[in-house]
Design a protein around this motif. Structure first.
Motif, PDB file in Angstrom:
ATOM      1  N   UNK A  52       4.576   8.025   0.595  1.00  0.00           N
ATOM      2  CA  UNK A  52       5.077   8.979  -0.406  1.00  0.00           C
ATOM      3  C   UNK A  52       4.974  10.377   0.189  1.00  0.00           C
ATOM      4  N   UNK A  53       6.060  10.797   0.830  1.00  0.00           N
ATOM      5  CA  UNK A  53       6.046  12.017   1.639  1.00  0.00           C
ATOM      6  C   UNK A  53       6.796  13.145   0.940  1.00  0.00           C
ATOM      7  N   UNK A  54       6.773  14.305   1.603  1.00  0.00           N
ATOM      8  CA  UNK A  54       7.501  15.463   1.075  1.00  0.00           C
ATOM      9  C   UNK A  54       9.004  15.267   1.237  1.00  0.00           C
TER      10      UNK A  54
ATOM     11  N   UNK B  62       8.773   1.992   4.131  1.00  0.00           N
ATOM     12  CA  UNK B  62       9.529   2.570   3.027  1.00  0.00           C
ATOM     13  C   UNK B  62       9.033   3.999   2.804  1.00  0.00           C
ATOM     14  N   UNK B  63       9.931   4.956   2.796  1.00  0.00           N
ATOM     15  CA  UNK B  63       9.545   6.342   2.553  1.00  0.00           C
ATOM     16  C   UNK B  63      10.160   6.801   1.240  1.00  0.00           C
ATOM     17  N   UNK B  64       9.295   7.229   0.333  1.00  0.00           N
ATOM     18  CA  UNK B  64       9.721   7.798  -0.940  1.00  0.00           C
ATOM     19  C   UNK B  64       9.280   9.256  -0.975  1.00  0.00           C
ATOM     20  N   UNK B  65       9.735  10.011  -1.972  1.00  0.00           N
ATOM     21  CA  UNK B  65       9.490  11.448  -1.961  1.00  0.00           C
ATOM     22  C   UNK B  65       8.653  11.890  -3.158  1.00  0.00           C
ATOM     23  N   UNK B  66       7.605  12.656  -2.839  1.00  0.00           N
ATOM     24  CA  UNK B  66       6.692  13.152  -3.867  1.00  0.00           C
ATOM     25  C   UNK B  66       6.400  14.631  -3.625  1.00  0.00           C
ATOM     26  N   UNK B  67       6.871  15.452  -4.515  1.00  0.00           N
ATOM     27  CA  UNK B  67       6.504  16.872  -4.551  1.00  0.00           C
ATOM     28  C   UNK B  67       6.620  17.326  -6.010  1.00  0.00           C
TER      29      UNK B  67
ATOM     30  N   UNK C 133       2.690  -8.966   7.180  1.00  0.00           N
ATOM     31  CA  UNK C 133       2.571  -9.673   5.896  1.00  0.00           C
ATOM     32  C   UNK C 133       2.717  -8.763   4.685  1.00  0.00           C
ATOM     33  N   UNK C 134       2.421  -7.485   4.851  1.00  0.00           N
ATOM     34  CA  UNK C 134       2.390  -6.584   3.714  1.00  0.00           C
ATOM     35  C   UNK C 134       3.562  -5.626   3.671  1.00  0.00           C
ATOM     36  N   UNK C 135       3.354  -4.545   2.943  1.00  0.00           N
ATOM     37  CA  UNK C 135       4.391  -3.522   2.790  1.00  0.00           C
ATOM     38  C   UNK C 135       3.716  -2.160   2.742  1.00  0.00           C
TER      39      UNK C 135
ATOM     40  N   UNK D 224       0.840  -1.201   0.000  1.00  0.00           N
ATOM     41  CA  UNK D 224       0.000   0.000   0.000  1.00  0.00           C
ATOM     42  C   UNK D 224       0.867   1.240   0.000  1.00  0.00           C
ATOM     43  N   UNK D 225       0.580   2.154  -0.925  1.00  0.00           N
ATOM     44  CA  UNK D 225       1.231   3.457  -0.967  1.00  0.00           C
ATOM     45  C   UNK D 225       0.250   4.495  -0.437  1.00  0.00           C
ATOM     46  N   UNK D 226       0.664   5.259   0.564  1.00  0.00           N
ATOM     47  CA  UNK D 226      -0.135   6.401   1.005  1.00  0.00           C
ATOM     48  C   UNK D 226       0.535   7.673   0.501  1.00  0.00           C
ATOM     49  N   UNK D 227      -0.197   8.458  -0.289  1.00  0.00           N
ATOM     50  CA  UNK D 227       0.359   9.680  -0.847  1.00  0.00           C
ATOM     51  C   UNK D 227       0.148  10.849   0.106  1.00  0.00           C
TER      52      UNK D 227
END
Length: 276
Positions: free
Chosen positions: A99-101, A132-137, A93-95, A72-75
């Protein structure tokens, strides 16, 4: 019941069995009350629990059919209101991908909120697991993780923010890329009357269902399901400071405070879209 044991039980149960008052199994309903509603639970703060009456988290995530083995990705999770529910649920069980600043955002609020988010969630992996933290701006940062890996991409009350910079379509497009075939994009957003102009939406923070649906279709999604879980018929949508007039922001301070508290949080659409 020990809270960490309850958290583990929560992570192993499908959300369809976690709704309060589930006749099929009262014990599972009790687990829901422990993990979602009990203010002392280490995963969530008492202030976060107070918002449940308006945000209906278990029902909302059941509607999006979020399963414990999903990716699951939370934006734009902000301070992590939904992350504090999703991360424990998925940790065994999941991942969970947030998707943070970015740390080097030009927006001070974004930088500070991201730092606080990292401090809260990365320092308590016994509760939240490995996030997992990825970056979205957009348009500079557009990372939602590996293409085609997500079962669900979820966002809560963010579309109006992307509209301010004209990047709403880019985010919907990125969500489509991130999802598997058959994956679901779940959107909760302050709901505007259908006759609101784009300018009114941006200024008020309310967005029409028609516009959100248009963005999703343009990105390649199929409209899937609609729910009134987060509707509020007491919300008139017309306030001096837009949606931020209402709780929890209460931007007008003490001016008509009791009136706005009585209205509650905003009227919200809850929509899902499927990637063919």
């Amino acid at each position: 019941m020990d809270m960490h044991i309850a958290l583990t039980m929560f992570a192993l149960l499908p959300l369809s069995l976690l709704l309060e008052g589930c006749d099929a199994n009262n014990a599972m309903a009790d687990t829901y009350k422990t993990t979602i509603e009990t203010p002392s639970h280490s995963a969530r703060t008492s202030v976060e629990h107070q918002r449940d009456q308006y945000r209906h988290p278990a029902q909302t995530l059941q509607f999006f059919d979020v399963q414990p083995d999903h990716t699951v990705v939370e934006i734009w999770p902000g301070s992590g209101w939904y992350s504090a529910i999703l991360a424990p649920y998925l940790r065994n069980k999941g991942k969970f991908i947030a998707a943070h600043w970015p740390h080097d955002s030009k927006v001070e609020f974004f930088r500070k909120t991201r730092e606080q988010y990292d401090q809260r969630f990365t320092k308590h992996r016994d509760v939240y697991g490995s996030i997992d933290i990825v970056e979205l701006e957009p348009p500079t940062y557009m990372d939602l993780g590996e293409a085609g890996q997500a079962d669900r991409v979820l966002t809560f009350r963010n579309v109006h923010n992307w509209m301010r910079t004209g990047q709403e379509q880019a985010v919907f497009d990125a969500a489509h890329v991130a999802l598997k075939r058959g994956g679901i994009l779940g959107v909760v957003e302050h709901r505007a009357p259908q006759n609101f102009t784009r300018e009114q939406m941006i200024e008020s923070g309310y967005v029409s269902e028609a516009y959100v649906t248009e963005l999703a279709i343009n990105a390649g999604f199929e409209p899937f399901e609609h729910s009134e879980i987060n509707a509020n018929p007491n919300d008139t949508h017309l306030y001096p400071a837009g949606v931020w007039t209402l709780p929890p922001t209460l931007r007008l301070g003490d001016q008509d405070r009791e009136k706005y508290l009585a209205i509650g949080e905003s009227d919200r659409m809850t929509l899902s879209f499927r990637k063919p």
